[in-house]
Design a protein around this motif. Structure first.
Motif, PDB file in Angstrom:
ATOM      1  N   PRO B  62      76.900 -45.332 113.143  1.00 14.91           N
ATOM      2  CA  PRO B  62      76.186 -44.995 111.929  1.00 14.91           C
ATOM      3  C   PRO B  62      75.799 -43.597 111.756  1.00 14.91           C
ATOM      4  O   PRO B  62      75.467 -42.801 110.402  1.00 14.91           O
ATOM      5  N   GLU B  63      75.963 -42.847 112.559  1.00 19.21           N
ATOM      6  CA  GLU B  63      75.789 -41.255 112.456  1.00 19.21           C
ATOM      7  C   GLU B  63      77.233 -40.546 112.441  1.00 19.21           C
ATOM      8  O   GLU B  63      77.174 -39.388 112.199  1.00 19.21           O
ATOM      9  N   ARG B  86      78.809 -40.452 105.883  1.00 21.03           N
ATOM     10  CA  ARG B  86      78.693 -41.491 106.943  1.00 21.03           C
ATOM     11  C   ARG B  86      78.479 -42.953 106.283  1.00 21.03           C
ATOM     12  O   ARG B  86      78.359 -43.061 105.255  1.00 21.03           O
ATOM     13  N   ARG B  91      74.826 -48.016 108.279  1.00 19.75           N
ATOM     14  CA  ARG B  91      73.272 -47.507 108.349  1.00 19.75           C
ATOM     15  C   ARG B  91      72.297 -48.733 107.515  1.00 19.75           C
ATOM     16  O   ARG B  91      71.357 -48.560 108.103  1.00 19.75           O
ATOM     17  N   GLY B  95      69.262 -50.104 109.546  1.00 20.10           N
ATOM     18  CA  GLY B  95      68.097 -49.219 109.200  1.00 20.10           C
ATOM     19  C   GLY B  95      66.872 -50.342 108.699  1.00 20.10           C
ATOM     20  O   GLY B  95      66.086 -49.844 108.159  1.00 20.10           O
ATOM     21  N   ALA B 245      68.552 -43.468 110.776  1.00 20.26           N
ATOM     22  CA  ALA B 245      69.011 -44.381 109.942  1.00 20.26           C
ATOM     23  C   ALA B 245      67.994 -45.476 109.589  1.00 20.26           C
ATOM     24  O   ALA B 245      67.756 -46.183 110.210  1.00 20.26           O
ATOM     25  N   MET B 250      67.174 -43.639 103.912  1.00 23.57           N
ATOM     26  CA  MET B 250      68.562 -43.358 103.089  1.00 23.57           C
ATOM     27  C   MET B 250      68.323 -43.441 101.651  1.00 23.57           C
ATOM     28  O   MET B 250      69.190 -42.611 101.083  1.00 23.57           O
TER      29      MET B 250
END
Lengths: 525, 296, 324
Positions: B62-63, B86, B91, B95, B245, B250
């Motif tokens: 996710p990064e 990304r 994410r 998240g 995340a 977000m």
């Protein structure tokens, strides 16, 4: 004021006093044995504007209550905007990035030690109709020092008692020590010249506009000064309107609520280019968000770790990821627009494997933990910090990133952060060094100190010969490149959203803000 | 006038049993009869499941920078890319946990403390309570956002601070509503009778007041849960969210790009929205069932 | 006897006013202490990364921040009593002047939004409550709950996208009100912010009203009344509504509080120059005088609103009335 993001002034507060070195030195170098001629190329292109009608509406993210009417106290976007419209500086960085005289008609050193400087003034008038005189310049300089205003902190070489009016239009400065950087030290809006007896509540200036209304944090309106000594500005009225964030500014632009979006977020350019009647104007600048490595805190007190961290930054990815391509690569030294810039150093590449090897060879067990503290001093700051966390993780660093608001960031802990992100640039190499690198520089939050560098610097600022000075600067930048405390990953572009009805654009690569906030150059049809 | 039979014989056992039966019966009834309870339950469970097992389903880091900033959805990136290029789906999957935890915890603490304070204020008339009421009424006058801002500004936007700040902002609102509901109860005959019988304050609160305001409490919890999540999301929008995340950050990071790539910011908003809608339906359904049961 | 002239309610109001002054005093102390306890200070914030210690202390003393806290507090409080709100630390202009325009803007926004929200919320809540499970109830509750599940800024951004987007540009997408005119003179710029506030405030109010009214309908006495052949409207007007007046008044008070203080996100979405976003900016910029004045102002208004709500509740409920 609606106009602000949550950390309103934060994002803009830390604008430094901007001095730039541009071509200065090239110009200074014209020095011959006796007298140096630093006459710039006079008033330049802008003088030809004939003055136009209409109201130019400029959107800014964001105005703030802290926007000062006193140019010497300007530290916010709004403060700089006000200073640029109402006042003039002795010199300015022009459209090619080099310095030119502005309110001055010439700035010359009287001898080869660059210790005594003579400033001749243009025939300009204050907005109350009286003439701008040498006495006003002397008054302005003395005021900085007697009231301890910000320019006094960055003009260490100026002795306020040795600033003398020789005649109505001539001022002579005898400096505490010689420096060839004198002319570009007076390009910052904070060094704007004000009339004798200046009252910030009633700001009388010599600039292209006069202030019509001021609603702090909401809106500023200006009226054209048709008698401006460089020619009337392109619009008869200028409205500067605050927006809470870049996306509402873009909406306002494409809905014809404003004509210029001076604070474009580079990731949103497609919104502008996708709307007919609007376009993007962008140019490279020397402005940069630079990581400051604290040489008094573990583990970055170790030059090996600093080197490894420099190798852990994927600069191209930052340019693409954070700036949507609207930036140029940096090489851990400042200002590529300065002719003295050392472009012979190899471009530093992202080398996580090499960084890991360096750390391990130096006896570190991976990962090496580094605390990173950041604030939103620029709209891209948080993103740049987040990207670093990921990039450096590949290279054996565990970066612990903490976000604080800007008032906290610049509070008592400022200068103690092991790693932090600062907004610098728009300064010539020598000014940047004087501010943040050399000789116990006043704003050096890295605490980096290098005797060899200081010797080179002290020699260079009194060296009037271009070639010799350039050789000295090359060595200075080599030292920064190898053992320095600043990671300069990239230089951000100025990105501006424009309505097609706006004409007269020009780039100001060494000045902060859209068009260096020289909105006088823009006309509206 | 009142439907409440007074606990004359053995108040402790009969009443509790009655309440217990009633609760169970209501729950059973509404689950059987009310489709909204089903829909709501599925929505809540679905999002909770997404948040819980999401991290296990992630295939892309996710990064990782995977595509141009704000790229639209494609075969490899079903929800497109975010403000840093990304994978939005990755994410979204990782998240949810933190964000749901923050909101639910804040609501539980905020409403829990608020109910206790509210019942104390509603049933007591002593000097200590006067002082407490004075203090709560005073803090109540401060704009909620200021309270939250002061806490977050002073201590930073960590998950703990966010929970404390958001919960703290709910307490007095809940207390006020509960105190009003409690006062209504205390003016009812059954309460006065119970009081006359010499029941202790604790008994009065737990036997007479609480069972009779449970509907209000549930509604209040439902409302405050929404408010907590909305507050967390709004704080994120305004820039007060932690990094990393999480759904909150977000929203914050990607809100500027909504016209370009709506999924980056609106996917977490939709997840939160579905969760809250489900919660609201469950709450409403339960409240109806309770109201019906009470009416009979 | 005097007593006969002063009703219980009058006495209560007088007591409340005395209490209110005490509350506002306590509040001034809380806000003053809390803001001064924040990390960082305005002098460093204003000077930023080019601050030198000398300049910071010069600015601090120029702003009067080097005086003992107690002196600053008493000075400020004393000013409030004579109508002097002090000077904004950041801008150096009097706070009253700085806030005048913003206050007008927010007041216009809140009054219009409130004038729509309060009747609409009570109406929708009552309609939905009258016949639980009816089509009206399902439609109203469904819509309300969907909106309740969305953060304010999402509602705002969705409205912008739909009504001020590329395709359907009916209204301006942002509301940078021109401070040279009053808000009411720029109606086009008020439409979306008002719509957003109404959309997010109505569900809160309607849902609470619905529950309160429904609980009354669920009470035994309404059933008894029905069995006794009393008409539905009469049950509503004679029994259910009076019994809910107190709680509903509280919910309305909370709605006003929400509109007043909690509309920051709306003001931010539309770049609307108002008190809410100014408060956030002032906290972040550590402009304490501005934070304090806005807070005290909102607190005073809210005190009046809550007191009115309490009085209404007491007047509507004879049992409580007699207990005063």
């Amino acid at each position: 004021m609606s106009g602000k993001p949550l950390s309103p002034r934060s994002s803009r507060l830390q604008r430094t006093l901007r001095r730039r070195a541009g071509r200065t030195l090239a110009a200074v170098a014209g020095i011959t044995a006796a007298a140096l001629l630093l006459t710039g190329c006079a008033t330049g292109s802008s003088s030809s504007t004939s003055g136009g009608g209409g109201t130019l509406r400029v959107g800014i993210v964001s105005l703030s209550d802290a926007d000062a009417l006193d140019p010497a106290s300007a530290s916010t976007t709004g403060g700089y905007v006000i200073a640029r419209q109402l006042f003039d500086t002795l010199s300015e960085y022009g459209t090619d990035g080099s310095w030119q005289p502005q309110l001055a008609s010439s700035i010359t050193a009287d001898d080869s030690t660059a210790k005594v400087w003579t400033v001749e003034l243009n025939d300009a008038t204050w907005s109350d109709g009286t003439a701008v005189t040498a006495d006003d310049v002397v008054y302005t300089v003395k005021r900085w020092f007697s009231e301890k205003l910000p320019p006094s902190g960055s003009l260490a070489f100026v002795d306020p008692d040795q600033v003398v009016a020789k005649d109505d239009k001539t001022v002579q400065f005898t400096l505490k020590y010689g420096t060839v950087t004198f002319p570009e030290a007076f390009t910052s809006p904070t060094t704007s010249i004000v009339p004798t007896g200046f009252d910030p509540a009633n700001p009388i200036g010599s600039g292209p506009y006069t202030l019509k209304t001021n609603d702090p944090g909401v809106q500023l309106t200006f009226e054209a000064n048709t008698d401006y000594f460089r020619g009337a500005p392109g619009s008869s009225e200028l409205d500067v309107i605050s927006f809470a964030d870049s996306s509402s500014a873009v909406s306002a632009l494409t809905a014809n609520q404003i004509d210029v979006d001076a604070s474009m977020d580079p990731t949103l350019v497609d919104l502008v280019t996708g709307t007919s009647g609007y376009s993007i104007y962008n140019y490279h600048t020397s402005g940069t968000l630079t990581w400051v490595m604290n040489t008094q805190q573990k583990p970055l007190d170790d030059p090996v770790v600093r080197q490894a961290l420099m190798l852990s930054v994927d600069r191209q990815a930052l340019v693409d990821q954070v700036y949507n391509g609207y930036a140029t690569l940096g090489n851990d030294i400042f200002n590529p627009f300065d002719p003295m810039y050392n472009s012979s150093l190899p471009q530093r590449e992202y080398s996580p494997a090499a960084a890991k090897a360096m750390l391990e060879a130096a006896g570190y067990s991976l990962p090496v933990t580094v605390e990173l503290t950041g604030t939103d001093n620029q709209p891209t700051s948080v993103k740049q910090n987040e990207a670093l966390v990921k990039q450096a993780a590949e290279a054996g660093f565990n970066i612990e990133y903490t976000y604080v608001d800007s008032a906290t960031f610049y509070g008592d802990a400022y200068g103690t952060y092991p790693l932090s992100l600062s907004y610098w640039g728009y300064l010539g190499i020598f000014d940047q060094a004087a501010f943040t690198i050399a000789n116990n520089a006043p704003y050096n939050s890295s605490h980096w100190q290098n005797d060899q560098y200081d010797e080179l610097y002290n020699e260079a600022i009194t060296t009037v010969d271009d070639t010799k000075r350039k050789a000295l600067v090359a060595q200075m930048q080599q030292i920064e490149y190898q053992t320095g405390a600043y990671i300069v990953p990239l230089f951000a572009d100025a990105v501006i959203g424009l309505s097609d009805s706006v004409t007269g654009t020009a780039s100001y690569p060494n000045s902060d803000g859209a068009f260096g906030y020289n909105f006088r150059i823009l006309s509206i049809s | 006038m009142t439907n409440q039979s007074l606990p004359v014989d053995d108040p402790s056992t009969t009443r509790e049993a009655a309440i217990h039966d009633r609760m169970q019966d209501s729950l059973r009834r509404l689950l059987r009869a009310d489709p909204r309870a089903w829909i709501g339950g599925i929505a809540v469970a679905g999002i909770a499941l997404l948040a819980l097992v999401g991290p296990l389903l992630v295939t892309t880091d996710p990064e990782e920078y995977v595509a141009r900033v704000y790229s639209g959805p494609s075969a490899t990136l079903p929800l497109g890319a975010d403000v840093l290029g990304r994978d939005v789906l990755s994410r979204l999957l990782v998240g949810g946990q933190l964000f749901l935890f923050e909101g639910i915890t804040a609501a539980i603490f905020g409403v829990g403390i608020g109910v206790v304070v509210g019942m104390l204020l509603g049933t007591n008339r002593g000097r200590a309570v006067s002082v407490l009421r004075f203090a709560t009424d005073t803090v109540m006058l401060i704009p909620q956002i200021l309270l939250v801002l002061l806490i977050i500004t002073a201590f930073g936007a960590s998950p703990l601070t966010l929970i404390v700040a958001v919960a703290a902002a709910q307490i007095l609102y809940t207390a006020r509503v509960i105190s009003a509901a409690t006062q209504s109860v205390t003016s009812e005959d059954y309460y006065l009778a119970a009081q006359a019988l010499g029941l202790s304050r604790g008994s009065l609160i737990f036997r007479e007041v609480f069972p009779n305001i449970i509907g209000v409490v549930l509604v209040e919890f439902g409302v405050r849960l929404s408010v907590c999540f909305v507050a967390l999301a709004s704080l994120s929008y305004l820039g007060f969210s932690g990094s990393g995340a999480a759904w909150g950050s977000m929203i914050h990071e990607n809100q500027g790009g909504i016209p370009l790539q709506p999924f980056a910011a609106l996917a977490p908003v939709a997840a939160i929205g579905i969760f809250l809608l489900g919660m609201n339906m469950l709450r409403d359904s339960l409240a109806r069932a309770l109201a019906r049961r009470t009416a009979q | 006897m005097r007593r006969q002239y002063s009703s219980p309610v009058t006495r209560m109001v007088l007591t409340r006013i005395a209490l209110g002054i005490g509350m506002l005093l306590l509040l001034s102390l809380i806000v003053f202490t809390a803001t001064h306890a924040l990390p960082g200070d305005i002098a460093r914030t204003m000077l930023g990364q080019t601050a030198t210690d000398e300049q910071v202390s010069a600015l601090r003393s120029q702003l009067g921040l080097d005086r003992p806290l107690i002196v600053q507090y008493v000075d400020w409080l004393g000013g409030l009593f004579v109508g002097n709100f002090g000077t904004s630390l950041a801008s150096g202009t009097p706070v009253s002047q700085l806030l005048a325009v913003l206050l007008g803007n927010t007041a216009t926004l809140v009054l219009i939004a409130g004038a729509i929200t309060i009747p609409l919320g009570i109406l929708l809540g009552t309609v939905a409550a009258r016949r639980p499970g009816s089509a009206w109830d399902v439609a109203i509750s469904g819509t309300m709950q969907t909106i309740l599940a969305l953060p304010e800024f999402v509602v705002g951004i969705l409205l912008v996208t739909v009504f001020a987007g590329k395709f359907l540009r009916l209204v301006p997408p942002t509301s940078p009100l021109d401070p040279r005119m009053s808000a009411i003179e720029q109606p086009a710029l008020l439409i979306l912010p008002v719509a957003t506030m109404v959309l997010i405030a109505v569900p809160h109010l309607a849902e609470s009203v619905k529950t309160l009214v429904r609980d009354q309908f669920a009470m035994g006495y309404t059933l008894t009344a029905r069995l006794a052949g009393i008409s539905e409207p009469r049950i509503l007007s004679r029994y259910a509504l009076p019994n809910t007046t107190g709680p509903v008044a509280q919910v309305v008070a909370i709605t006003i509080n929400y509109l007043l203080g909690g509309a920051v996100a709306v003001e931010t979405v539309f770049s609307f120059p108002g008190i809410g976003s100014e408060l956030v900016a002032a906290v972040s910029g550590r402009d304490f005088t501005v934070v304090q004045v806005i807070t005290m102002g909102i607190a005073t208004v809210m005190f009046v609103v809550f007191t009115l709500a309490d009085i209404l509740g007491i007047l509507a409920n004879p049992k409580l009335r007699n207990r005063i």
